[in-house]
Design an enzyme around this catalytic site. Sequence first.
Site, PDB file in Angstrom:
ATOM      1  N   CYS A   1       0.811  -1.041  -0.153  1.00 28.90           N
ATOM      2  CA  CYS A   1      -0.005  -0.080   0.136  1.00 28.90           C
ATOM      3  C   CYS A   1       0.938   1.203   0.014  1.00 28.90           C
ATOM      4  O   CYS A   1       0.625   2.395  -0.813  1.00 28.90           O
ATOM      5  CB  CYS A   1      -0.855   0.084   1.211  1.00 28.90           C
ATOM      6  SG  CYS A   1      -0.224  -0.349   2.763  1.00 28.90           S
TER       7      CYS A   1
ATOM      8  N   HIS B   1      -2.815   6.653   4.390  1.00 25.70           N
ATOM      9  CA  HIS B   1      -1.457   6.870   4.643  1.00 25.70           C
ATOM     10  C   HIS B   1      -0.749   7.976   4.201  1.00 25.70           C
ATOM     11  O   HIS B   1      -1.445   8.698   3.161  1.00 25.70           O
ATOM     12  CB  HIS B   1      -0.703   5.434   3.866  1.00 25.70           C
ATOM     13  CG  HIS B   1      -0.918   4.191   4.155  1.00 25.70           C
ATOM     14  ND1 HIS B   1      -1.555   3.925   5.424  1.00 25.70           N
ATOM     15  CD2 HIS B   1      -0.340   3.199   3.908  1.00 25.70           C
ATOM     16  CE1 HIS B   1      -1.635   2.649   5.765  1.00 25.70           C
ATOM     17  NE2 HIS B   1      -1.034   2.185   4.889  1.00 25.70           N
TER      18      HIS B   1
END
Length: 341
Positions: free
Chosen positions: A132, A244
């Site tokens: 990710c 994130h």
Amino acid sequence: MGYKVAVVGATGNVGREMLNILAEREFPIEEIAAVASSRSTGMDVEFGETGKMLKVKNVEHFDFSDWDIALFAAGSGPTKEYAPKAAAAGCVVIDNSSLYRMDPDVPLIVPEVNPEAIDGYKKRNIIANPNCSTAQMVVALKPLHDAAKIKRVVVSTYQSVSGSGKGGMDELFEQSRDIFVGDQPTPKQFTKQIAFNVIPHIDVFLDDGSTKEEWKMVVETKKIMDSKIKLTATCVRVPVFVGHSESINIEFEEELSAKDASKILREAPGIMLVDKREDGGYVTPVECVGDSATYISRVREDPTVENGLNIWCVSDNLRKGAALNAVQIAELLGRKHLQKG
């Protein structure tokens, strides 16, 4: 005519998001199956906002031979056992685990970055989805690399607890509640308290002192973009539920001004540039949740090196970092290799 698509690991965070995105993007589907382990068999999961409920099928007994694409979000263990069976049965596997990413016979794909690599999927009938934190970073780096050739990257990540699954999200919630009522928070999934704290440790430690998460960012970037790029990473878990963030320092071979970089990023696929040099003129994780874009802010020149830039990069890790990228790979696969009349 559509495709027959199975989502393996359909009851987890990423699996549910895959179902949402398949419905949201109106992926051409003839039939959809929700597949998971025996403990989830018989559960109902919703197929996006279509109102259609899917009864979860047991992966142990699922016959992949009549299916076109299997999106795996089941973790490395189940993937190791069932992905080769699906691939051998003629079903193309798009895997979100780390199991096949560095396999030389398995393409590692971010469609905005290296779509041409998908042509190699036939060797194993498997395509890998990157980590990710890598996925959102390479979306930001690729157009800049094309313009001025990247020499070196220094990245520090601020990764949400959803990257560690539902258990991580539950732990942040429970610890936050415990602190507010005066109880002592107890670490379970994380090595230290995550509520109101940051932990500079994601995945296992390696012999050189780096963590496996940091190693993934290095080797995956080289495989996806350019083996000559030097990259060093520090990956940190922060008390954010979803999204994130990354602070990225880039050194180029050629001159690239912040103004020119901003123009390139503004026009690049998959990127939203939000960079006003004023209070609030940047994007934070809570603002990217549920969005498909990789957001870039704080574009500025680094005067400490020749041809240096700093950028701030934010993305919904459950989407671009996992489920969305997998669905985009499926779309690319359909356009280039699995066309149905």
